[in-house]
Design a protein around this motif. Structure first.
Motif, PDB file in Angstrom:
ATOM      1  N   ALA A   9       1.079  -1.304  -0.043  1.00  0.00           N
ATOM      2  CA  ALA A   9      -0.005  -0.147  -0.018  1.00  0.00           C
ATOM      3  C   ALA A   9       0.706   1.103   0.105  1.00  0.00           C
ATOM      4  O   ALA A   9       2.127   1.297   0.541  1.00  0.00           O
ATOM      5  N   VAL A  10       0.482   2.293  -0.549  1.00  0.00           N
ATOM      6  CA  VAL A  10       0.982   3.595  -0.628  1.00  0.00           C
ATOM      7  C   VAL A  10       0.162   4.717  -0.268  1.00  0.00           C
ATOM      8  O   VAL A  10      -0.842   4.781  -0.641  1.00  0.00           O
ATOM      9  N   ALA A  11       0.414   5.163   1.074  1.00  0.00           N
ATOM     10  CA  ALA A  11      -0.381   6.117   1.641  1.00  0.00           C
ATOM     11  C   ALA A  11       0.187   7.506   1.771  1.00  0.00           C
ATOM     12  O   ALA A  11       1.464   7.577   1.985  1.00  0.00           O
ATOM     13  N   ASP A  12      -0.551   8.606   1.436  1.00  0.00           N
ATOM     14  CA  ASP A  12       0.156  10.029   1.526  1.00  0.00           C
ATOM     15  C   ASP A  12      -0.739  10.954   2.382  1.00  0.00           C
ATOM     16  O   ASP A  12      -1.881  10.458   2.762  1.00  0.00           O
ATOM     17  N   THR A  13      -0.194  12.092   2.538  1.00  0.00           N
ATOM     18  CA  THR A  13      -1.079  13.155   3.096  1.00  0.00           C
ATOM     19  C   THR A  13      -1.417  14.326   2.295  1.00  0.00           C
ATOM     20  O   THR A  13      -1.100  15.446   2.347  1.00  0.00           O
ATOM     21  N   VAL A  28      -3.858  15.713  -1.387  1.00  0.00           N
ATOM     22  CA  VAL A  28      -5.059  16.696  -1.339  1.00  0.00           C
ATOM     23  C   VAL A  28      -6.230  15.650  -1.115  1.00  0.00           C
ATOM     24  O   VAL A  28      -7.351  16.208  -1.118  1.00  0.00           O
ATOM     25  N   GLY A  29      -6.158  14.457  -1.486  1.00  0.00           N
ATOM     26  CA  GLY A  29      -7.161  13.476  -1.263  1.00  0.00           C
ATOM     27  C   GLY A  29      -8.091  13.308  -2.517  1.00  0.00           C
ATOM     28  O   GLY A  29      -7.762  14.365  -3.601  1.00  0.00           O
ATOM     29  N   ILE A  30      -9.033  12.479  -2.804  1.00  0.00           N
ATOM     30  CA  ILE A  30      -9.792  12.305  -3.951  1.00  0.00           C
ATOM     31  C   ILE A  30     -11.403  12.308  -3.546  1.00  0.00           C
ATOM     32  O   ILE A  30     -11.822  11.701  -2.949  1.00  0.00           O
ATOM     33  N   SER A  31     -12.072  13.217  -4.242  1.00  0.00           N
ATOM     34  CA  SER A  31     -13.478  13.369  -3.951  1.00  0.00           C
ATOM     35  C   SER A  31     -14.147  11.891  -4.505  1.00  0.00           C
ATOM     36  O   SER A  31     -13.731  11.266  -5.452  1.00  0.00           O
ATOM     37  N   PRO A  32     -15.183  11.545  -3.687  1.00  0.00           N
ATOM     38  CA  PRO A  32     -16.173  10.303  -4.219  1.00  0.00           C
ATOM     39  C   PRO A  32     -16.484  10.373  -5.689  1.00  0.00           C
ATOM     40  O   PRO A  32     -16.134   9.283  -6.355  1.00  0.00           O
ATOM     41  N   GLN A  33     -16.866  11.557  -6.231  1.00  0.00           N
ATOM     42  CA  GLN A  33     -17.311  11.497  -7.882  1.00  0.00           C
ATOM     43  C   GLN A  33     -16.078  11.400  -8.662  1.00  0.00           C
ATOM     44  O   GLN A  33     -16.029  10.722  -9.685  1.00  0.00           O
ATOM     45  N   ASP A  34     -14.735  11.726  -8.238  1.00  0.00           N
ATOM     46  CA  ASP A  34     -13.740  11.465  -9.027  1.00  0.00           C
ATOM     47  C   ASP A  34     -13.132  10.155  -8.586  1.00  0.00           C
ATOM     48  O   ASP A  34     -12.650   9.559  -9.807  1.00  0.00           O
ATOM     49  N   GLN A  35     -13.347   9.474  -7.693  1.00  0.00           N
ATOM     50  CA  GLN A  35     -12.684   8.147  -7.558  1.00  0.00           C
ATOM     51  C   GLN A  35     -13.428   7.112  -8.435  1.00  0.00           C
ATOM     52  O   GLN A  35     -12.936   6.152  -8.826  1.00  0.00           O
ATOM     53  N   GLU A  36     -14.838   7.601  -8.838  1.00  0.00           N
ATOM     54  CA  GLU A  36     -15.411   6.483  -9.836  1.00  0.00           C
ATOM     55  C   GLU A  36     -14.936   6.477 -11.312  1.00  0.00           C
ATOM     56  O   GLU A  36     -14.985   5.675 -11.998  1.00  0.00           O
ATOM     57  N   ILE A  43      -6.534  -3.583  -7.401  1.00  0.00           N
ATOM     58  CA  ILE A  43      -6.134  -2.205  -6.842  1.00  0.00           C
ATOM     59  C   ILE A  43      -7.204  -1.658  -5.808  1.00  0.00           C
ATOM     60  O   ILE A  43      -8.575  -1.689  -6.489  1.00  0.00           O
ATOM     61  N   GLU A  44      -7.072  -1.411  -5.061  1.00  0.00           N
ATOM     62  CA  GLU A  44      -8.065  -0.803  -3.826  1.00  0.00           C
ATOM     63  C   GLU A  44      -7.767   0.683  -3.400  1.00  0.00           C
ATOM     64  O   GLU A  44      -6.524   1.127  -3.455  1.00  0.00           O
ATOM     65  N   LEU A  45      -8.665   1.564  -3.364  1.00  0.00           N
ATOM     66  CA  LEU A  45      -8.560   2.812  -2.865  1.00  0.00           C
ATOM     67  C   LEU A  45      -9.414   3.297  -1.399  1.00  0.00           C
ATOM     68  O   LEU A  45     -10.542   2.858  -1.519  1.00  0.00           O
ATOM     69  N   GLN A  46      -8.707   3.961  -0.753  1.00  0.00           N
ATOM     70  CA  GLN A  46      -9.247   4.688   0.417  1.00  0.00           C
ATOM     71  C   GLN A  46      -8.904   6.222   0.267  1.00  0.00           C
ATOM     72  O   GLN A  46      -7.489   6.445   0.240  1.00  0.00           O
ATOM     73  N   SER A  47      -9.764   7.157   0.297  1.00  0.00           N
ATOM     74  CA  SER A  47      -9.274   8.575   0.083  1.00  0.00           C
ATOM     75  C   SER A  47     -10.171   9.451   1.035  1.00  0.00           C
ATOM     76  O   SER A  47     -11.422   9.351   0.627  1.00  0.00           O
ATOM     77  N   THR A  48      -9.882  10.581   1.361  1.00  0.00           N
ATOM     78  CA  THR A  48     -10.537  11.549   2.002  1.00  0.00           C
ATOM     79  C   THR A  48      -9.855  13.071   1.668  1.00  0.00           C
ATOM     80  O   THR A  48      -8.706  13.219   1.738  1.00  0.00           O
ATOM     81  N   GLN A  49     -10.784  13.929   0.909  1.00  0.00           N
ATOM     82  CA  GLN A  49     -10.236  14.969   0.561  1.00  0.00           C
ATOM     83  C   GLN A  49      -9.726  15.821   1.682  1.00  0.00           C
ATOM     84  O   GLN A  49     -10.296  15.997   2.921  1.00  0.00           O
ATOM     85  N   GLY A  50      -8.612  16.457   1.516  1.00  0.00           N
ATOM     86  CA  GLY A  50      -7.912  17.056   2.588  1.00  0.00           C
ATOM     87  C   GLY A  50      -7.045  16.432   3.635  1.00  0.00           C
ATOM     88  O   GLY A  50      -6.413  16.994   4.157  1.00  0.00           O
ATOM     89  N   VAL A  51      -7.302  15.054   3.543  1.00  0.00           N
ATOM     90  CA  VAL A  51      -6.535  14.068   4.459  1.00  0.00           C
ATOM     91  C   VAL A  51      -5.451  13.195   3.853  1.00  0.00           C
ATOM     92  O   VAL A  51      -4.320  13.335   4.080  1.00  0.00           O
ATOM     93  N   GLY A  52      -5.771  13.008   2.570  1.00  0.00           N
ATOM     94  CA  GLY A  52      -4.893  11.837   2.113  1.00  0.00           C
ATOM     95  C   GLY A  52      -5.627  10.843   1.203  1.00  0.00           C
ATOM     96  O   GLY A  52      -6.494  10.523   1.483  1.00  0.00           O
ATOM     97  N   SER A  53      -4.664   9.807   0.717  1.00  0.00           N
ATOM     98  CA  SER A  53      -5.051   8.918  -0.225  1.00  0.00           C
ATOM     99  C   SER A  53      -4.332   7.535  -0.002  1.00  0.00           C
ATOM    100  O   SER A  53      -3.047   7.689   0.745  1.00  0.00           O
ATOM    101  N   ARG A  54      -4.940   6.328   0.026  1.00  0.00           N
ATOM    102  CA  ARG A  54      -4.143   5.043   0.597  1.00  0.00           C
ATOM    103  C   ARG A  54      -4.579   4.104  -0.803  1.00  0.00           C
ATOM    104  O   ARG A  54      -5.631   3.830  -0.707  1.00  0.00           O
ATOM    105  N   PHE A  55      -3.425   3.787  -1.676  1.00  0.00           N
ATOM    106  CA  PHE A  55      -3.652   3.125  -2.763  1.00  0.00           C
ATOM    107  C   PHE A  55      -3.173   1.707  -2.334  1.00  0.00           C
ATOM    108  O   PHE A  55      -1.763   1.674  -1.888  1.00  0.00           O
ATOM    109  N   SER A  56      -3.725   0.509  -2.614  1.00  0.00           N
ATOM    110  CA  SER A  56      -2.856  -0.837  -2.447  1.00  0.00           C
ATOM    111  C   SER A  56      -3.184  -1.793  -3.454  1.00  0.00           C
ATOM    112  O   SER A  56      -4.217  -1.491  -4.205  1.00  0.00           O
TER     113      SER A  56
END
Length: 488
Positions: free
Chosen positions: A415-419, A421-429, A466-479
């Motif tokens: 997994a690659v986790a960052d701090t 900008v994060g990704i909005s739910p509509q952009d994740q799709e 590939i799985e994604l967890q992301s919150t805008q303004g907090v960061g993202s985690r791709f695995s």
């Protein structure tokens, strides 16, 4: 009466008569009326076993026919079943000893069909006419008992023309034998089901024209027998649409293959001069040919940066073309995942340091080994980590490796986790679509929009995800994770 006289009477009789030799029921005589009723010529029948020749259900033998006659079913040469009134009597020689058996067969199919048709029509006519599909009801011998108007229109018959006809009259002749077998199999275990599942089925109109059909069968119980109701649907338009769709898919496939061949060829042709431009620009920036002015160094740096960006785009296009043309061969072998992560960290650390980011790892000390393709795994991790570095303004990028067993499977994940900008739910799709960059920061960052798309394609080839967890303004985690079955 002596044998010769019996033979003469049999040959001249207007009834269907057969003489067999006891006890094996070998056919000795088969008169002309028997030929007309049962379809076999005298030459074909003589010497055969009577039960084997005309019994309808293979090795299953009908009950013994009592002297005086009874209704039963017999199989004609064409495979069609008919109802007969059958009677037998022994033939005695001058010494009073039996030398054979006389069989008489009277075709009563039409009487039997009319009787059943009157009963069925009185009960089901209104229901059949309300059905949207063409409906035909047949008896256990395969004769048509009742049809609705939709069937008459579909097959271009008048209803009375079909009464008593074998159902095979609605089937192309080349399918008659197969259809008879299917019908017999269905009657042995009748239930609601499609007929000939997985087969191409065709109907035959009165004028001989054929058309594709879909047939659904259901049993219909009456007081004295089991009937079969068949709903028939013309699927000509569906078949035409499916054919057009197949042709369009083939056309698109050919176009896609041509595109991939073009991309692969052009990518190879373009990389050679680009590598030369980048290489010579690097030599000039090293000032080996001589000193540079500040403006010259700035311009050469821009040329080198643009060349590297274009080369990255070409490499991504080449990888995409190879994957989509299915020319990628994935050799799977045990890989130590920490080793691949260390290679990625070494390659990306200068870019992270230039932005003031901490590039960290969190991995077990013991080797994490899982079967995969090393080059593909490296490409997935470096793409995910490079995106994290590009889209993170401050803070850190952390690469984690984990492995655990559950339910007989080993789950391995990087997994690659960052701090960032994060990704909005509509952009994740739409994030994993080709040439797609999302978010407000994307316009400020160079990229092809192919990195995550290539990662998802490589993950499929490796039977992972590939799985994604992301919150805008907090960061993202791709695995990227794979599950392998544990061996005992």
């Amino acid at each position: 009466m002596n044998r010769e006289l019996w033979i003469q009477l049999v040959q001249q009789s207007p009834d269907a008569l057969v003489v067999t030799r006891t006890p094996r029921e070998e056919i000795m005589l088969w008169n002309q009326r028997a030929e007309a009723v049962l379809g076999y010529s005298s030459e074909e029948a003589t010497g055969a076993s009577l039960p084997d020749l005309i019994q309808p259900f293979g090795k299953e033998r009908a009950a013994a026919i009592a002297e005086g006659g009874e209704e039963s079913v017999r199989r004609c040469k064409s495979g069609i079943l008919i109802y007969v009134n059958a009677a037998t009597r022994p033939l005695l020689g001058d010494d009073g000893e039996p030398w054979g058996t006389l069989h008489r067969f009277t075709d009563i199919t039409s009487q039997r069909v009319r009787r059943t048709a009157r009963h069925v029509e009185s009960r089901y006519r209104d229901v059949l006419e309300s059905m949207p599909d063409a409906i035909v009801i047949v008896n256990d011998a395969g004769h048509i008992i009742l049809v609705n108007r939709q069937l008459e229109r579909l097959f271009h018959y008048a209803g009375l023309e079909l009464l008593g006809q074998p159902i095979e009259v609605l089937v192309p002749e080349r399918y008659h034998h197969r259809h008879t077998q299917h019908r017999g199999n269905y009657l042995s275990a009748p239930r609601l089901r499609p007929m000939g599942a997985g087969l191409e089925l065709f109907g035959r109109r009165k004028d001989g024209s054929e058309f594709p059909v879909e047939i659904s069968l259901s049993p219909l119980e009456t007081d004295d027998s089991t009937l079969v109701s068949a709903a028939i649907r013309d699927i000509t338009e569906r078949k035409r649409f499916e054919q057009a769709l197949r042709e369009k898919n083939d056309e698109l496939l050919r176009a896609n293959q041509a595109k991939n061949r073009f991309l692969a060829t052009m990518s190879h042709e373009l990389r050679t001069p680009l590598n030369a431009i980048i290489g010579f620009t690097g030599l000039m920036l090293m000032k080996l040919p001589g000193p540079l002015t500040q403006d010259q160094e700035k311009q050469l740096t821009a040329v080198q940066s643009s060349g590297k960006h274009l080369l990255s785009l070409i490499n991504d296009l080449l990888d995409l073309a190879r994957i989509e043309s299915e020319r990628v061969e994935m050799s799977i072998e045990p890989v130590v995942w920490q080793d691949v992560v260390h290679e990625v960290v070494t390659a990306l650390r200068p870019a992270a340091q230039a932005k003031g980011l901490a590039l960290l790892t969190d991995m077990p000390e013991a080797p994490v080994v899982a079967p995969t393709n090393r080059r593909a795994l490296h490409q997935i991790i470096i793409n995910l980590a490079n995106n994290a570095v590009k889209y993170t303004r401050q803070g850190q990028v952390r690469i984690e490796v984990t492995q655990h067993q559950t339910d007989g499977h080993t789950h391995t994940e990087v997994a690659v986790a960052d701090t960032g900008v994060g990704i909005s739910p509509q952009d994740q799709e739409r994030l994993f679509q080709a040439f797609m960059q999302v978010g407000s920061a994307s316009s400020e960052i160079e990229g092809t929009g192919l990195g995550l798309y290539l990662c998802s394609k490589l993950a499929e080839l490796l039977e992972g995800r590939i799985e994604l967890q992301s919150t805008q303004g907090v960061g993202s985690r791709f695995s990227f994770c794979i599950d392998t079955e544990d061996r005992p």
